[in-house]
Design a protein around this motif. Structure first.
Motif, PDB file in Angstrom:
ATOM      1  N   THR A   2       0.826  -1.205   0.000  1.00  0.00           N
ATOM      2  CA  THR A   2       0.000   0.000   0.000  1.00  0.00           C
ATOM      3  C   THR A   2       0.861   1.256   0.000  1.00  0.00           C
ATOM      4  OG1 THR A   2      -1.817   1.107   1.136  1.00  0.00           O
ATOM      5  CG2 THR A   2      -0.179   0.035   2.525  1.00  0.00           C
ATOM      6  N   ASN A   3       0.238   2.392  -0.197  1.00  0.00           N
ATOM      7  CA  ASN A   3       0.903   3.676  -0.046  1.00  0.00           C
ATOM      8  C   ASN A   3       0.910   4.037   1.421  1.00  0.00           C
ATOM      9  OD1 ASN A   3       1.393   4.569  -2.825  1.00  0.00           O
ATOM     10  ND2 ASN A   3      -0.825   4.568  -3.019  1.00  0.00           N
ATOM     11  N   GLY A   4       1.871   4.827   1.809  1.00  0.00           N
ATOM     12  CA  GLY A   4       1.946   5.250   3.192  1.00  0.00           C
ATOM     13  C   GLY A   4       2.351   6.698   3.307  1.00  0.00           C
ATOM     14  N   ILE A   5       2.158   7.250   4.477  1.00  0.00           N
ATOM     15  CA  ILE A   5       2.571   8.603   4.785  1.00  0.00           C
ATOM     16  C   ILE A   5       3.583   8.490   5.918  1.00  0.00           C
ATOM     17  CG2 ILE A   5       1.790  10.859   5.599  1.00  0.00           C
ATOM     18  CD1 ILE A   5      -1.040   9.977   4.499  1.00  0.00           C
ATOM     19  N   PHE A   6       4.818   8.896   5.650  1.00  0.00           N
ATOM     20  CA  PHE A   6       5.908   8.699   6.602  1.00  0.00           C
ATOM     21  C   PHE A   6       6.326  10.021   7.222  1.00  0.00           C
ATOM     22  CE2 PHE A   6      10.545   8.296   7.418  1.00  0.00           C
ATOM     23  CZ  PHE A   6      10.444   7.410   8.474  1.00  0.00           C
ATOM     24  N   ASP A   7       6.325  10.070   8.538  1.00  0.00           N
ATOM     25  CA  ASP A   7       6.801  11.230   9.288  1.00  0.00           C
ATOM     26  C   ASP A   7       8.102  10.812   9.962  1.00  0.00           C
ATOM     27  OD1 ASP A   7       7.362  13.194  11.231  1.00  0.00           O
ATOM     28  OD2 ASP A   7       5.238  13.657  11.511  1.00  0.00           O
ATOM     29  N   ASP A   8       9.228  11.245   9.396  1.00  0.00           N
ATOM     30  CA  ASP A   8      10.535  10.824   9.921  1.00  0.00           C
ATOM     31  C   ASP A   8      10.951  11.591  11.178  1.00  0.00           C
ATOM     32  OD1 ASP A   8      11.014  13.178   8.560  1.00  0.00           O
ATOM     33  OD2 ASP A   8      12.882  12.495   7.640  1.00  0.00           O
ATOM     34  N   VAL A   9      10.180  12.584  11.589  1.00  0.00           N
ATOM     35  CA  VAL A   9      10.459  13.307  12.827  1.00  0.00           C
ATOM     36  C   VAL A   9       9.663  12.696  13.978  1.00  0.00           C
ATOM     37  CG1 VAL A   9      10.314  15.543  13.996  1.00  0.00           C
ATOM     38  CG2 VAL A   9      11.005  15.432  11.589  1.00  0.00           C
ATOM     39  N   GLN A  10       8.376  12.491  13.762  1.00  0.00           N
ATOM     40  CA  GLN A  10       7.506  11.882  14.767  1.00  0.00           C
ATOM     41  C   GLN A  10       6.847  10.674  14.123  1.00  0.00           C
ATOM     42  OE1 GLN A  10       4.999  15.269  15.906  1.00  0.00           O
ATOM     43  NE2 GLN A  10       6.028  15.211  17.883  1.00  0.00           N
TER      44      GLN A  10
END
Length: 65
Positions: free
Chosen positions: A47-55
């Motif tokens: 699937t597609n994802g939304i990645f927050d590399d800070v939090q």
């Protein structure tokens, strides 16, 4: 949302590896997934994802509304 490039190929490869039929495209409904979950040993989502590399807690799987 447009189909994820390579997701169908990935799902078929995992299905072959685990000797199971993957849910692809219109077959991959919420109802179909929930029906299979009680018998599932492994679950693989291409699937597609939304990645927050800070939090990282703010990261998520993208879905259609």
């Amino acid at each position: 949302m447009a189909p994820l490039p390579g997701a169908e190929r990935e799902a078929k490869a995992i299905g072959n590896l685990l000797n199971t039929k993957p849910l692809i495209g219109n077959e991959a409904t919420k109802a179909a997934v929930l029906q299979r979950l009680p018998r599932a040993r492994f679950i693989h989502l291409a699937t597609n994802g939304i990645f927050d590399d800070v939090q990282g807690i703010n990261s998520s799987i993208a879905s259609r509304a």
